[in-house]
Enzyme design. Structure first.
Site, PDB file in Angstrom:
ATOM      1  N   GLY A 207       0.815  -1.212   0.000  1.00 33.83           N
ATOM      2  CA  GLY A 207       0.000   0.000   0.000  1.00 33.83           C
ATOM      3  C   GLY A 207       0.846   1.257   0.000  1.00 33.83           C
ATOM      4  O   GLY A 207       2.050   1.207  -0.263  1.00 33.83           O
ATOM      5  N   ASN A 208       0.222   2.382   0.284  1.00 30.55           N
ATOM      6  CA  ASN A 208       0.963   3.647   0.337  1.00 30.55           C
ATOM      7  C   ASN A 208       0.354   4.548   1.406  1.00 30.55           C
ATOM      8  O   ASN A 208      -0.648   4.206   2.025  1.00 30.55           O
ATOM      9  CB  ASN A 208       0.978   4.320  -1.040  1.00 30.55           C
ATOM     10  CG  ASN A 208      -0.423   4.625  -1.530  1.00 30.55           C
ATOM     11  OD1 ASN A 208      -1.107   5.478  -0.979  1.00 30.55           O
ATOM     12  ND2 ASN A 208      -0.875   3.904  -2.557  1.00 30.55           N
ATOM     13  N   TRP A 209       0.959   5.702   1.605  1.00 27.64           N
ATOM     14  CA  TRP A 209       0.602   6.564   2.738  1.00 27.64           C
ATOM     15  C   TRP A 209      -0.561   7.511   2.473  1.00 27.64           C
ATOM     16  O   TRP A 209      -0.877   8.346   3.325  1.00 27.64           O
ATOM     17  CB  TRP A 209       1.811   7.416   3.142  1.00 27.64           C
ATOM     18  CG  TRP A 209       2.895   6.665   3.820  1.00 27.64           C
ATOM     19  CD1 TRP A 209       4.144   6.416   3.338  1.00 27.64           C
ATOM     20  CD2 TRP A 209       2.865   6.075   5.131  1.00 27.64           C
ATOM     21  NE1 TRP A 209       4.879   5.697   4.239  1.00 27.64           N
ATOM     22  CE2 TRP A 209       4.115   5.479   5.352  1.00 27.64           C
ATOM     23  CE3 TRP A 209       1.882   5.991   6.124  1.00 27.64           C
ATOM     24  CZ2 TRP A 209       4.414   4.803   6.532  1.00 27.64           C
ATOM     25  CZ3 TRP A 209       2.181   5.318   7.298  1.00 27.64           C
ATOM     26  CH2 TRP A 209       3.432   4.735   7.489  1.00 27.64           C
ATOM     27  N   SER A 210      -1.179   7.436   1.326  1.00 30.94           N
ATOM     28  CA  SER A 210      -2.228   8.422   1.031  1.00 30.94           C
ATOM     29  C   SER A 210      -3.391   8.321   2.031  1.00 30.94           C
ATOM     30  O   SER A 210      -3.931   7.247   2.259  1.00 30.94           O
ATOM     31  CB  SER A 210      -2.753   8.202  -0.388  1.00 30.94           C
ATOM     32  OG  SER A 210      -3.793   9.106  -0.627  1.00 30.94           O
ATOM     33  N   ALA A 274      -3.650   7.742  -5.015  1.00 40.28           N
ATOM     34  CA  ALA A 274      -2.329   7.151  -5.247  1.00 40.28           C
ATOM     35  C   ALA A 274      -2.569   5.690  -5.638  1.00 40.28           C
ATOM     36  O   ALA A 274      -3.033   4.895  -4.819  1.00 40.28           O
ATOM     37  CB  ALA A 274      -1.492   7.239  -3.982  1.00 40.28           C
TER      38      ALA A 274
END
Ligand code: CTP
Length: 398
Positions: A207-210, A274
């Site tokens: 995943g990512n930090w968005s 993102a």
């Protein structure tokens, strides 16, 4: 500011207690005006204690102060939450059979209705006609949220969460007597927000930090400006923006399906999410165990580039497509190259890392246009950047 909080007889009246608290904590003086039947849900004592003001539903109390005229005349904002089908009907008909409807007739300030009712009542042509009448007369009528209603049923008809209603009230107050400028009414827009998750097994993902904050601000601003908003949301832990229809997805492939389904109807698409460029080639049905024979290889395959696909296909003539680019290093050079590669009309470029952009309430960006334009947006609330984006989009749609 002086606010009249109108409360009509819906179960969602309990949420308005929290809205009242948020409004008074923001420094506003709030006078609650319930309908007679609203007091069956939340009693006078609760409203009086929370507001510090007298509470009545009747035009016959405190007659010497002529409250049915004075309250409307002196208010900076009248905010009705929840607004039931009956209250909308009485307001549209111009009746004044209780204090709240009398206030609505005498108010010369912005008036906002936040409807809440069962889906059937909301969708009934009579209610929709009343909503159209109120909007034509300049009132703001927020679209109800979609979700669980009083019983086990779900659908459009929920009152948006109090914090989102507060944002609507603040926006109307900030814009003065004109209230919300419905310059996007009649437009349909599609916004993506959050960050996709690509599953490895039942418990793990890439995943990512968005956080979704910027995308939610963009959706909120479009709804406030009168647009019909579809928000494709990937893994966001925020309240639904008031007035937006939220479609929840997890992965990039699910996001692609949701975006392509809604894009054909959209006058503008803003891809603030993102999106993971890669996903695991296979998703293990069972949890990947540490004690296996060898370290399991992590093979990735590329995800479709949704923004590029949309920009190439252009599902609707004249559609304006906006991308985002979160960059490090030479942010502007990377942004210009990305704008050309993606083929979209506008690209919002911002720097990430070092506490910037992700998970914060502020953002700073440059909006690059395919026609050569460059609009710097100084550091400020994500809501401001959202409005700049819609200003640039609407000038292209016109
Ligand atoms: N995007 C997309 N589909 C993808 C990846 C990105 O639609 N598979 C969109 C994002 O929503 C964003 C824009 O493309 O609007 C730019 O995303 P970004 O991750 O910065 O671009 P990439 O193409 O992934 O470029 P790179 O990671 O190489 O910088």
């Amino acid at each position: 500011m002086r606010i009249v909080l109108g409360v009509s007889a819906g179960i969602a009246a309990y949420k308005s207690c929290e809205l009242l608290r948020l409004l008074t904590e923001s420094g506003h003086r709030v006078r609650v005006v319930p309908t007679h039947d609203a007091l069956r849900f939340v009693g006078e004592a609760t409203w009086a204690a929370l507001s510090g003001e007298p509470v009545t539903a009747s035009v016959w109390d405190g007659v010497q102060c002529v409250p049915h005229v004075r309250l409307g005349q002196t208010a900076d904002l009248v905010f009705v939450a929840p607004a039931t089908a009956d209250l909308l009907a009485r307001a549209a008909a111009g009746r004044s059979d209780d204090l709240l409807t009398a206030v609505l007739l005498t108010a010369r300030c912005p008036v906002v209705f936040a409807p809440a009712m069962h889906t059937e009542m909301w969708q009934h042509p009579a209610t929709q006609a009343n909503v159209a009448t109120l909007r034509e007369r300049g009132s703001v009528v927020i679209e109800p949220a979609v979700g669980r209603l009083t019983g086990p049923d779900t659908g459009p008809g929920r009152l948006p969460e109090p914090a989102e209603l507060l944002r609507v009230a603040q926006r109307v107050l900030a814009r003065g007597a004109g209230g919300l400028d419905p310059d996007m009414s009649g437009r349909r827009v599609l916004v993506t927000a959050g960050g996709t998750r690509e599953e490895l097994d039942p418990v793990r993902f890439i995943g990512n930090w968005s956080s979704g904050r910027q995308g939610y601000a963009i959706a909120r601003a479009a709804a406030a400006r009168g647009a019909k908003v579809t928000l494709v949301s990937a893994n966001v832990a925020l309240d639904d923006p008031a007035g937006a229809q939220v479609v929840r997805v997890t992965s990039a492939l699910e996001m692609r399906d949701a975006v392509l389904a809604a894009a054909a109807e959209a006058d503008a698409v803003v891809m603030a999410a993102a999106v993971a460029d890669y996903r695991p080639e296979t998703r293990s049905e069972s949890k990947i165990k540490k004690a296996g024979p060898a370290l399991p290889p992590l093979r990735l395959v590329q995800n479709p580039d949704i923004l590029h696909e949309l920009s190439t296909r252009r599902p609707r003539p004249g559609q304006v497509i906006v991308g985002f680019a979160a960059e490090t290093g030479d942010v502007l050079a990377n942004g210009r190259a990305k704008l050309a590669a993606k083929g979209c009309d506008l690209l919002v470029v911002n720097q990430v890392g070092g506490g910037l952009a992700f998970g914060t309430d502020d953002n700073e960006a440059v909006v690059l246009a395919a026609d050569g334009g460059e609009t710097p947006v100084p550091r400020g609330p994500k809501d401001n950047l959202a409005d700049v984006i819609w200003d640039l989009v609407t000038s292209r749609l016109d």
